[in-house]
Design an enzyme around this catalytic site. Structure first.
Site, PDB file in Angstrom:
ATOM      1  N   LYS A   1      -9.305  -3.126  -5.419  1.00  0.00           N
ATOM      2  CA  LYS A   1      -8.472  -3.253  -6.623  1.00  0.00           C
ATOM      3  C   LYS A   1      -8.490  -4.666  -7.206  1.00  0.00           C
ATOM      4  O   LYS A   1      -8.849  -5.635  -6.551  1.00  0.00           O
ATOM      5  CB  LYS A   1      -7.061  -2.750  -6.336  1.00  0.00           C
ATOM      6  CG  LYS A   1      -7.080  -1.203  -6.345  1.00  0.00           C
ATOM      7  CD  LYS A   1      -5.767  -0.547  -6.550  1.00  0.00           C
ATOM      8  CE  LYS A   1      -6.020   0.956  -6.725  1.00  0.00           C
ATOM      9  NZ  LYS A   1      -4.839   1.774  -6.505  1.00  0.00           N
TER      10      LYS A   1
ATOM     11  N   ARG B   1      -6.254   5.052   1.358  1.00  0.00           N
ATOM     12  CA  ARG B   1      -7.236   5.589   0.397  1.00  0.00           C
ATOM     13  C   ARG B   1      -8.306   4.531   0.163  1.00  0.00           C
ATOM     14  O   ARG B   1      -7.997   3.407  -0.215  1.00  0.00           O
ATOM     15  CB  ARG B   1      -6.492   5.919  -0.901  1.00  0.00           C
ATOM     16  CG  ARG B   1      -7.331   6.552  -1.981  1.00  0.00           C
ATOM     17  CD  ARG B   1      -6.466   6.823  -3.205  1.00  0.00           C
ATOM     18  NE  ARG B   1      -7.221   7.473  -4.254  1.00  0.00           N
ATOM     19  CZ  ARG B   1      -7.973   6.842  -5.141  1.00  0.00           C
ATOM     20  NH1 ARG B   1      -8.076   5.532  -5.086  1.00  0.00           N
ATOM     21  NH2 ARG B   1      -8.626   7.511  -6.066  1.00  0.00           N
TER      22      ARG B   1
END
Ligand code: 7PJ
Length: 272
Positions: free
Chosen positions: A215, A249
């Site tokens: 991210k 995840r």
């Protein structure tokens, strides 16, 4: 050592933020390539595969219901007949929830926490477990100026409200999982406050799912491009698991499974 904590990400979008388009041949999803990716992830230790057909990267173009169905459903159907993994469908669209459930999906993962019209009802009808994720705003604009008083408290209150909405719609609490939604309407500081505050969110008594893989907070903190974010992603996965995340995840299943297995080992044997 087996690891039941890893969710592998498979994007069927042409434009997702870290791996969009890699499963495409021209303008079509290459089903065999996607299947090979899924097989590899299971071999590498993924217990769950998260199949998404809508890009939620900031500024992404919206996708039609038919397009999302066309991207996601054939792959869900193929994986459910050929692989031993829980299939999670990353969607906010009621029609996709219903169709995916009919084809063998085992989890609904909704970044909008079932706030889209008809989503609560559709999810309840499927009888599937649901991951409720927090997002401030909508993908198109969420990163423009995210603001909170106390981000941990506000995310917790939002998730508590969604748990209540689910229960009213007939989805029992035991079927729910929570996700603070790293990167979804959050600054770097908000993301770090949420990571530090994970134990407070775990206090709701429901399993936590966390997605920090590749991210942009890593890019912002370290100046790394997408393909150079694995070491920091592994560190974040370990920090999240250590703070109570049940499911991680990730785009990089093999590496993350090994990293998180060290947390599991410490939890299992460290107190002996
Ligand atoms: C997340 C997600 C996440 C859950 C995406 C990306 C962006 N679902 N879908 N949690 N992120 N539950 O993979 O970077 O963090 S899409």
């Amino acid at each position: 050592m087996s690891c039941q904590r890893i969710m592998g990400v498979i994007n069927t979008t042409p434009d997702s933020f870290s791996d969009g388009g890699t499963l495409y041949q021209g303008t079509r999803l290459d089903l065999d390539h996607a299947m090979a990716r899924a097989e590899q992830m299971v071999a590498d230790g993924a217990a769950v595969l998260d199949i998404g057909g809508e890009s939620t990267r900031p500024g992404a173009a919206p996708v039609s219901v038919q397009e999302e169905l066309d991207r996601v459903i054939p792959l869900v159907a193929k994986i459910s007949t050929e692989l031993d993994a829980v299939i999670s469908v990353d969607t906010s669209t009621p029609e996709v929830m219903r169709e995916a459930a009919g084809q063998g999906a085992g989890l609904i993962n909704d970044v909008r926490a079932l706030r889209r019209g008809g989503a609560l009802e559709a999810a309840a009808e499927t009888g599937l477990p649901v991951c409720l994720m927090h997002m401030q705003g909508e993908p198109t604009t969420m990163q423009q100026n995210p603001e909170y008083g106390d981000v941990v408290e506000e995310v917790g209150a939002f998730l508590a409200e969604r748990i209540g909405a689910c229960e009213q719609a007939g989805i029992p609490r035991e079927k729910l999982m929570l996700d603070p939604g790293f990167g979804f309407g959050k600054t770097v500081a908000h993301n770090l406050q949420l990571l530090a505050g994970l134990p407070a969110l775990a206090a709701q008594g429901l399993p936590l799912l966390v997605g920090l893989s590749r991210k942009s907070l890593i890019g912002k903190l370290l100046g790394r491009d997408i393909d150079q974010r694995l070491p920091a992603s592994l560190a974040l996965a370990v920090l999240a698991a250590e703070r109570g995340a049940s499911i991680i995840r990730t785009h990089d299943v093999a590496e993350t499974a090994d990293a998180v297995a060290m947390v599991t080992a410490l939890e299992e044997f460290g107190e002996q």
